[in-house]
Design a protein around this motif. Structure first.
Motif, PDB file in Angstrom:
ATOM      1  N   LYS A  82      38.006  86.633  64.076  1.00  0.00           N
ATOM      2  CA  LYS A  82      39.327  86.336  64.642  1.00  0.00           C
ATOM      3  C   LYS A  82      39.616  87.407  65.690  1.00  0.00           C
ATOM      4  CE  LYS A  82      43.137  87.758  62.932  1.00  0.00           C
ATOM      5  NZ  LYS A  82      44.382  87.926  62.143  1.00  0.00           N
ATOM      6  N   ALA A  83      40.738  87.258  66.366  1.00  0.00           N
ATOM      7  CA  ALA A  83      41.098  88.226  67.400  1.00  0.00           C
ATOM      8  C   ALA A  83      41.235  89.624  66.796  1.00  0.00           C
ATOM      9  CB  ALA A  83      42.405  87.808  68.053  1.00  0.00           C
ATOM     10  N   PHE A  84      40.691  90.596  67.489  1.00  0.00           N
ATOM     11  CA  PHE A  84      40.822  92.006  67.096  1.00  0.00           C
ATOM     12  C   PHE A  84      41.828  92.640  68.051  1.00  0.00           C
ATOM     13  CE2 PHE A  84      39.077  96.482  67.322  1.00  0.00           C
ATOM     14  CZ  PHE A  84      39.473  96.846  66.038  1.00  0.00           C
ATOM     15  N   ALA A  85      42.917  93.178  67.501  1.00  0.00           N
ATOM     16  CA  ALA A  85      44.040  93.615  68.319  1.00  0.00           C
ATOM     17  C   ALA A  85      43.657  94.659  69.368  1.00  0.00           C
ATOM     18  CB  ALA A  85      45.151  94.146  67.417  1.00  0.00           C
ATOM     19  N   GLN A  86      42.652  95.459  69.076  1.00  0.00           N
ATOM     20  CA  GLN A  86      42.264  96.543  69.987  1.00  0.00           C
ATOM     21  C   GLN A  86      40.937  96.239  70.694  1.00  0.00           C
ATOM     22  OE1 GLN A  86      42.692  99.269  66.602  1.00  0.00           O
ATOM     23  NE2 GLN A  86      44.095 100.486  67.841  1.00  0.00           N
ATOM     24  N   MET A  87      40.702  94.955  70.924  1.00  0.00           N
ATOM     25  CA  MET A  87      39.447  94.514  71.520  1.00  0.00           C
ATOM     26  C   MET A  87      39.210  95.141  72.892  1.00  0.00           C
ATOM     27  SD  MET A  87      37.019  92.279  70.531  1.00  0.00           S
ATOM     28  CE  MET A  87      37.623  90.749  69.812  1.00  0.00           C
ATOM     29  N   GLN A  88      40.223  95.218  73.719  1.00  0.00           N
ATOM     30  CA  GLN A  88      40.036  95.753  75.071  1.00  0.00           C
ATOM     31  C   GLN A  88      39.610  97.208  75.041  1.00  0.00           C
ATOM     32  OE1 GLN A  88      43.721  94.815  77.103  1.00  0.00           O
ATOM     33  NE2 GLN A  88      42.950  92.813  77.773  1.00  0.00           N
ATOM     34  N   LEU A  89      40.164  97.990  74.118  1.00  0.00           N
ATOM     35  CA  LEU A  89      39.752  99.383  73.983  1.00  0.00           C
ATOM     36  C   LEU A  89      38.309  99.470  73.501  1.00  0.00           C
ATOM     37  CD1 LEU A  89      42.945 100.961  72.334  1.00  0.00           C
ATOM     38  CD2 LEU A  89      42.134 101.295  74.681  1.00  0.00           C
ATOM     39  N   LEU A  90      37.967  98.614  72.573  1.00  0.00           N
ATOM     40  CA  LEU A  90      36.606  98.620  72.035  1.00  0.00           C
ATOM     41  C   LEU A  90      35.588  98.192  73.096  1.00  0.00           C
ATOM     42  CD1 LEU A  90      34.774  99.066  69.619  1.00  0.00           C
ATOM     43  CD2 LEU A  90      35.315  96.752  68.844  1.00  0.00           C
ATOM     44  N   ASN A  91      35.992  97.263  73.963  1.00  0.00           N
ATOM     45  CA  ASN A  91      35.091  96.766  75.005  1.00  0.00           C
ATOM     46  C   ASN A  91      34.673  97.847  75.995  1.00  0.00           C
ATOM     47  OD1 ASN A  91      35.057  94.169  74.003  1.00  0.00           O
ATOM     48  ND2 ASN A  91      36.656  93.418  75.373  1.00  0.00           N
ATOM     49  N   GLN A  92      35.396  98.940  76.008  1.00  0.00           N
ATOM     50  CA  GLN A  92      35.052 100.022  76.928  1.00  0.00           C
ATOM     51  C   GLN A  92      33.729 100.698  76.554  1.00  0.00           C
ATOM     52  OE1 GLN A  92      38.436 102.660  76.993  1.00  0.00           O
ATOM     53  NE2 GLN A  92      39.836 101.073  77.740  1.00  0.00           N
ATOM     54  N   SER A  93      33.373 100.624  75.279  1.00  0.00           N
ATOM     55  CA  SER A  93      32.151 101.313  74.832  1.00  0.00           C
ATOM     56  C   SER A  93      31.170 100.415  74.088  1.00  0.00           C
ATOM     57  CB  SER A  93      32.525 102.497  73.918  1.00  0.00           C
ATOM     58  OG  SER A  93      33.280 102.048  72.798  1.00  0.00           O
ATOM     59  N   LYS A  94      31.596  99.208  73.691  1.00  0.00           N
ATOM     60  CA  LYS A  94      30.740  98.329  72.900  1.00  0.00           C
ATOM     61  C   LYS A  94      30.773  96.897  73.427  1.00  0.00           C
ATOM     62  CE  LYS A  94      29.475 101.425  69.850  1.00  0.00           C
ATOM     63  NZ  LYS A  94      28.058 101.838  69.701  1.00  0.00           N
ATOM     64  N   LYS A  95      29.736  96.141  73.093  1.00  0.00           N
ATOM     65  CA  LYS A  95      29.734  94.712  73.380  1.00  0.00           C
ATOM     66  C   LYS A  95      30.280  93.981  72.151  1.00  0.00           C
ATOM     67  CE  LYS A  95      25.384  94.899  74.566  1.00  0.00           C
ATOM     68  NZ  LYS A  95      24.009  94.544  75.006  1.00  0.00           N
ATOM     69  N   THR A  96      31.219  93.089  72.382  1.00  0.00           N
ATOM     70  CA  THR A  96      31.886  92.389  71.285  1.00  0.00           C
ATOM     71  C   THR A  96      31.737  90.881  71.460  1.00  0.00           C
ATOM     72  OG1 THR A  96      34.005  92.372  72.477  1.00  0.00           O
ATOM     73  CG2 THR A  96      33.581  94.231  70.988  1.00  0.00           C
ATOM     74  N   ALA A  97      31.738  90.182  70.343  1.00  0.00           N
ATOM     75  CA  ALA A  97      31.661  88.724  70.357  1.00  0.00           C
ATOM     76  C   ALA A  97      32.668  88.168  69.357  1.00  0.00           C
ATOM     77  CB  ALA A  97      30.256  88.252  70.011  1.00  0.00           C
ATOM     78  N   LEU A  98      33.223  87.016  69.692  1.00  0.00           N
ATOM     79  CA  LEU A  98      34.150  86.322  68.800  1.00  0.00           C
ATOM     80  C   LEU A  98      33.518  85.014  68.359  1.00  0.00           C
ATOM     81  CD1 LEU A  98      36.940  85.945  67.451  1.00  0.00           C
ATOM     82  CD2 LEU A  98      37.736  84.944  69.611  1.00  0.00           C
ATOM     83  N   MET A  99      33.388  84.857  67.046  1.00  0.00           N
ATOM     84  CA  MET A  99      32.980  83.590  66.433  1.00  0.00           C
ATOM     85  C   MET A  99      34.144  83.152  65.556  1.00  0.00           C
ATOM     86  SD  MET A  99      29.035  84.280  65.244  1.00  0.00           S
ATOM     87  CE  MET A  99      28.962  82.677  64.454  1.00  0.00           C
ATOM     88  N   GLN A 100      35.051  82.369  66.108  1.00  0.00           N
ATOM     89  CA  GLN A 100      36.233  81.959  65.350  1.00  0.00           C
ATOM     90  C   GLN A 100      35.799  81.302  64.045  1.00  0.00           C
ATOM     91  OE1 GLN A 100      39.172  82.817  66.185  1.00  0.00           O
ATOM     92  NE2 GLN A 100      40.594  81.551  65.020  1.00  0.00           N
ATOM     93  N   HIS A 101      36.452  81.666  62.942  1.00  0.00           N
ATOM     94  CA  HIS A 101      35.973  81.259  61.622  1.00  0.00           C
ATOM     95  C   HIS A 101      36.232  79.795  61.297  1.00  0.00           C
ATOM     96  CE1 HIS A 101      40.178  82.556  61.095  1.00  0.00           C
ATOM     97  NE2 HIS A 101      40.234  81.611  60.189  1.00  0.00           N
ATOM     98  N   GLY A 102      36.943  79.078  62.161  1.00  0.00           N
ATOM     99  CA  GLY A 102      37.184  77.663  61.915  1.00  0.00           C
ATOM    100  C   GLY A 102      37.297  76.904  63.221  1.00  0.00           C
ATOM    101  N   ILE A 103      37.180  75.569  63.143  1.00  0.00           N
ATOM    102  CA  ILE A 103      37.331  74.734  64.332  1.00  0.00           C
ATOM    103  C   ILE A 103      38.468  73.742  64.118  1.00  0.00           C
ATOM    104  CG2 ILE A 103      34.976  74.976  65.175  1.00  0.00           C
ATOM    105  CD1 ILE A 103      34.292  72.318  63.778  1.00  0.00           C
ATOM    106  N   GLY A 104      39.487  74.173  63.404  1.00  0.00           N
ATOM    107  CA  GLY A 104      40.592  73.295  63.057  1.00  0.00           C
ATOM    108  C   GLY A 104      41.627  73.155  64.156  1.00  0.00           C
ATOM    109  N   PRO A 105      42.755  72.485  63.836  1.00  0.00           N
ATOM    110  CA  PRO A 105      43.755  72.147  64.842  1.00  0.00           C
ATOM    111  C   PRO A 105      44.905  73.145  64.964  1.00  0.00           C
ATOM    112  CG  PRO A 105      44.246  70.972  62.836  1.00  0.00           C
ATOM    113  CD  PRO A 105      43.020  71.816  62.542  1.00  0.00           C
TER     114      PRO A 105
END
Length: 359
Positions: A82-105
């Motif tokens: 799911k969304a990680f609140a501090q993703m932009q800060l983490l992206n400065q030093s690491k590669k990140t990927a999002l695999m949303q845990h569901g494909i619901g509505p």
């Protein structure tokens, strides 16, 4: 290569496991990150899953520790469910990927990309196009839905359970009732509805929150009542994975859940309970809150399912689904589910791993 999987909630694991197994086959190092500041029952369930799957694990005390840990870790990729609140800060030093845990509505499927990962793996052309239009500066890759890989490869091998092992009768058809926690149909169901289906097995797989959150006490009371029936198996907290139950079931009954798209993709019949117990703050003049919680993707449910708008219509829908299991699987609907769930070839996890290695 080393990959970290962030397991904020145990129900992210079914999406991760097929990717994990393919990573191991490729020789990658993997670590699953769990959080200790949960209900004791959830920590215990997590530990059972860890032991069963023999997962390499690191425990964090709380989500507050995640940013510092991931910044300092030796991972090449960090994957979130799911969304990680501090993703932009983490992206400065690491590669990140999002695999949303569901494909619901639920609207959170699209909102999750407000905090952009380095890449988001998505399911099908419809979701890819929508996300690209909403977030034109972000990167999205259509890999399909990895959670379904075991089922699409071999349903007979996708379940570690058997009907006999669950105390059910293998000669009877099996209904799988998989409601979400909110908005949910649980409290709208008749108290004794399971008694009307003594000729069927009924597996009830509630959402984790229905089983563990105090505010869903009324749901827990209903579930406990139904579990007393001989033809019913109530999945507990440790039964975190819906996949094995989908492999056993003939018909799915659900509400505002990703499970509807998932089960339809297996070419099995789905009943949509389009009736929900809503909090007062979501009714009347506040109905806009309910609409905001659900995305327009729920409109696809009507074509793919046997739709039930009132609980009294449920018996007829169940009999229709059992007698005409392929009634909804025409060519148009098969094209629709491919748009919503992506390629249904059982190779989604391989596409994810290939991208990780190539990038």
């Amino acid at each position: 290569m080393k990959v970290f999987f962030d397991v904020l909630h145990l129900y992210y694991l079914p999406q991760y496991l097929p990717v994990y197994k393919h990573l191991v086959d490729k020789g990658a190092a993997v670590c699953f990150v769990f959080y200790a500041d949960q209900d004791k029952a959830l920590v215990k369930a997590s530990q059972k899953a860890i032991d069963t799957e023999q997962l390499p694990v690191h425990w964090l005390n709380s989500e507050k520790d995640a940013l510092d840990f991931y910044r300092q870790c030796d991972g090449d990729w960090i994957i979130f469910g799911k969304a990680f609140a501090q993703m932009q800060l983490l992206n400065q030093s690491k590669k990140t990927a999002l695999m949303q845990h569901g494909i619901g509505p639920k609207a959170c499927y699209y909102d999750a990309s407000h905090n952009a990962a380095s890449v988001r793996f998505v399911e099908g052309e419809h979701r890819l196009q929508r996300l690209e239009s909403l977030y034109p500066n972000d990167r999205f890759v259509d890999t399909g839905y990895a959670k379904l890989d075991p089922l699409l490869q071999d349903q007979a091998l996708a379940s570690q359970y058997s009907l006999e092992g669950l105390g059910l009768d293998p000669t009877k058809p099996t209904l799988l009732y998989a409601p979400t926690f909110y908005p949910s149909s649980i409290e709208m169901m008749h108290k004794n509805w399971v008694d009307e289906y003594a000729h069927c097995n009924i597996i009830i797989k509630p959402h984790f929150f229905s089983l563990t959150k105090k505010k869903y006490k009324k749901q827990q009371q209903r579930l406990s009542l139904w579990a007393k029936r001989e033809n019913v198996y109530l999945a507990g907290v440790t039964d975190y994975n819906l996949v094995p139950f989908m492999a056993l079931a003939d018909v799915l009954i659900s509400d505002a859940s990703s499970a509807i798209f998932e089960f339809f993709a297996l070419e099995k019949p789905v009943i949509w309970c389009n009736f929900y117990k809503l909090r007062w703050s979501y009714r009347g003049p506040f109905a806009y809150r309910f609409k905001a919680r659900l995305d327009s993707d729920i409109d696809y449910f009507s074509a793919l399912t046997f739709k039930v708008d009132k609980v009294k219509q449920l018996p007829g829908a169940i009999e229709q689904a059992l007698s005409q299991p392929h009634a909804k699987h025409d060519q148009e609907n098969i094209r629709t589910i491919t748009k919503l769930a992506g390629k249904l070839d059982g190779l989604s996890s391989q596409r994810v791993v290939s991208f990780l290695y190539d990038n």
